[in-house]
Design a protein around this motif. Sequence first.
Motif, short mmCIF file in Angstrom:
data_model
loop_
_atom_site.label_atom_id
_atom_site.label_comp_id
_atom_site.label_asym_id
_atom_site.label_seq_id
_atom_site.Cartn_x
_atom_site.Cartn_y
_atom_site.Cartn_z
N VAL A 109 1.66 3.06 -13.16
CA VAL A 109 1.93 2.44 -11.79
C VAL A 109 1.24 0.94 -11.72
N GLY A 110 -0.06 0.97 -12.58
CA GLY A 110 -0.59 -0.39 -12.48
C GLY A 110 0.42 -1.43 -13.35
N GLY A 111 0.83 -0.80 -14.26
CA GLY A 111 1.90 -1.72 -15.27
C GLY A 111 3.06 -1.94 -14.39
N THR A 112 3.55 -0.95 -13.81
CA THR A 112 4.85 -1.29 -12.91
C THR A 112 4.47 -2.35 -11.88
N ASP B 165 -0.28 -10.52 -6.87
CA ASP B 165 -1.20 -10.71 -8.19
C ASP B 165 -2.72 -10.22 -7.76
N LEU B 166 -2.81 -10.30 -6.59
CA LEU B 166 -4.31 -9.53 -6.21
C LEU B 166 -4.31 -8.16 -6.10
N LEU B 167 -3.19 -7.60 -6.07
CA LEU B 167 -3.21 -6.01 -6.06
C LEU B 167 -3.41 -5.68 -7.51
N VAL B 168 -2.47 -6.29 -8.35
CA VAL B 168 -2.78 -6.17 -9.97
C VAL B 168 -4.13 -6.39 -10.36
N ARG B 169 -4.82 -7.30 -10.00
CA ARG B 169 -6.25 -7.44 -10.08
C ARG B 169 -7.14 -6.37 -9.89
N ALA B 170 -7.02 -5.83 -8.68
CA ALA B 170 -7.55 -4.87 -8.22
C ALA B 170 -7.64 -3.46 -8.85
N LEU B 171 -6.31 -3.39 -9.42
CA LEU B 171 -5.98 -1.91 -9.98
C LEU B 171 -6.27 -2.08 -11.49
N ALA C 47 0.70 -1.26 -0.09
CA ALA C 47 0.05 -0.05 0.03
C ALA C 47 0.81 1.25 -0.10
N GLU C 48 1.91 1.44 0.81
CA GLU C 48 2.72 2.47 1.06
C GLU C 48 3.62 2.67 -0.31
N GLY C 49 4.01 1.52 -1.05
CA GLY C 49 4.65 1.48 -2.28
C GLY C 49 3.86 2.27 -3.30
N TRP C 50 2.48 1.69 -3.39
CA TRP C 50 1.65 2.34 -4.26
C TRP C 50 1.37 3.80 -4.09
N GLU C 51 1.26 4.09 -2.76
CA GLU C 51 1.05 5.59 -2.89
C GLU C 51 2.09 6.52 -3.23
N LEU C 52 3.20 5.87 -2.83
CA LEU C 52 4.37 6.70 -3.21
C LEU C 52 4.61 6.87 -4.78
N ASP D 50 -8.23 1.69 -11.65
CA ASP D 50 -6.83 1.72 -11.68
C ASP D 50 -6.20 2.92 -10.88
N ASP D 51 -7.28 3.77 -10.25
CA ASP D 51 -6.68 4.62 -9.18
C ASP D 51 -7.41 4.24 -8.05
#
Length: 310
Positions: free
Chosen positions: A194-197, A213-219, A179-184, A223-224
């Motif tokens: 970001v999603g592609g990363t 894998d689940l985070l990628v699915r959620a994004l 979560a923190e990595g995504w926010e940064l 996407d935001d």
Amino acid sequence: MQIGMVGLGRMGGNMAERLRRAGHEVVGFDRDPELTDVGSLRELVARLRPPRHVWVMVPAGAPTQETIDRLGDLLSPGDLVVDGGNSHYVDDRRRAADLGAKGIGFVDVGVSGGVWGLENGYALMAGGEEEHVERLKPIFEALKPEGPDGFVHAGGVGAGHFAKMVHNGIEYGMMQAFAEGWELLEASKIVTDVGGTFRSWRHGTVIRSWLLDLLVRALEQDDDLSELRGYAEDSGEGRWTVQAAVEHAVPLPVITAALYARFASRQQDSPAMKVVAALRNQFGGHAVTAADGSFAKGADSPGADVTLPS
């Protein structure tokens, strides 16, 4: 093998179905008349052949305690109760002693797998006497994923839920890091995809995992994440993990911080940060924001021409 399943919700219902697919006979009881096979716990017990095996899959706390107490009145010596919910390990020992006084066995099983367990299998962490765990081996084999892993007899009574508790504490820390990595990444504006990363990290990196894998699915679905509010509950295991760490004098800075982050997510306006803002204003004359959203310079700051809102 025949087994009773009490609680046919998302987890219990899928577990019962996986057992049936493996050829086991499952008699299920649920308060929802559209899900249940029998009308009561008494009828459930009557349908089972001795020695009976009953798996309890209801919410932790009072629902589990009430169910086990009732089963203790209905079952006979030689029967076996399994608690597969997210119970506190300290409760397991008391329940095992209460049932044991009636000649009824008890096994606690931490279960992980969520809604994906029906197809992928469940990770199972069992606690209890060797004899009781061995009796349930056909059930464990049917529920766990294919292959050598996915099941452990972690120790005596309470060990299964203790292992699952620590598992969930680790899960808290891993989710918080993602979560923190995504926010940064989002805040930097340097990374435009970001999603592609995150998607690129799914293969060949040291942080590849099912959670990723689940985070990628959620994004991919949002996407935001604008459709969500940043509010996260905790189901109890994170608190119990931190409490156990204090009892054993084991430092858990990551898991503890992840738990506190969930607490913070549920605050509309942080009381602690109000104190920080007030103190910064008092000792340094730093500007503050009023409750109505208006901006005010500190009374003692250079050029201040306003006072703090009352």
